[in-house]
Design an enzyme around this catalytic site. Structure first.
Site: not given
Length: 151
Positions: A66-67
C-alpha cells in the site's frame, strides 16, 4: 471478504515473481484491470518500500502492499489478493521478510478503508484460513475458504 475478491476479480494466482518488485507490480494487476488504481500506484508502493524498508510485511508470509491513503491514481477503495507458489524475499537472508500472500490496499474513502482493514484483520487472525490461502489455486478455493472459515 474472499467472496468479494472473486466477485470483483480482485485476485491473482501465480507461480513466482522474479523479485519483490515484480511481486508488488503483479499484486496490483487485478486492481488496475478494473480502474481501481492507475499504473503509477505500483511504482509509488515500490518507491515507499525502497525508502522505508519492507514495512508491508505484516506477518510471516503475508505482505500488505500500500501507499498512503488517497494516493495519486487511486480511484476506489478496495483490497486485491495474490498468492504466489514460491515466496519472494524483501530482505535476503531474513526468512521473516518473505511473502507468499499479498493483500494490496487501495484507499480513497477512510470509512470504507477502515471496514476493509477490520475484515482483513479478522481473516488474518484465523490461522486455518491463512493456512488454506497458502494452498489456494483457484477462485473456487477462495469461496470454499470463505465458507469453511469465515462465514
Amino acid at each position: 471478504m474472499l467472496r468479494e475478491f472473486v466477485k470483483l476479480g480482485h485476485y491473482k494466482f501465480a507461480k513466482e515473481a522474479a523479485d519483490w518488485e515484480e511481486a508488488v507490480r503483479m499484486s496490483c494487476e487485478a486492481l488496475e484491470s478494473d480502474g481501481t488504481v492507475e499504473a503509477n500506484y505500483k511504482e509509488d508502493i515500490i518507491r515507499c518500500i525502497k525508502k522505508y524498508g519492507p514495512y508491508i510485511i505484516i506477518m510471516p508470509n503475508v505482505a500488505m502492499p500500500h501507499s498512503q491513503e488517497c494516493a495519486r491514481g487511486v480511484h476506489k477503495t478496495a483490497i486485491g489478493f495474490m498468492r504466489l507458489n514460491n515466496p519472494v524475499s524483501f530482505s535476503p537472508g531474513e526468512e521473516d521478510k518473505e511473502a507468499k500472500l499479498f493483500f494490496t490496499l487501495a484507499s480513497c474513502n477512510s470509512e470504507q478503508h477502515l471496514q476493509n482493514m477490520t475484515k482483513l484483520s479478522e481473516l488474518l487472525m484465523n490461522e486455518g484460513a491463512v493456512e488454506a490461502l497458502m494452498l489456494a489455486e483457484t477462485p473456487e478455493d477462495l469461496l470454499k475458504i470463505q465458507e469453511d472459515y469465515l462465514d
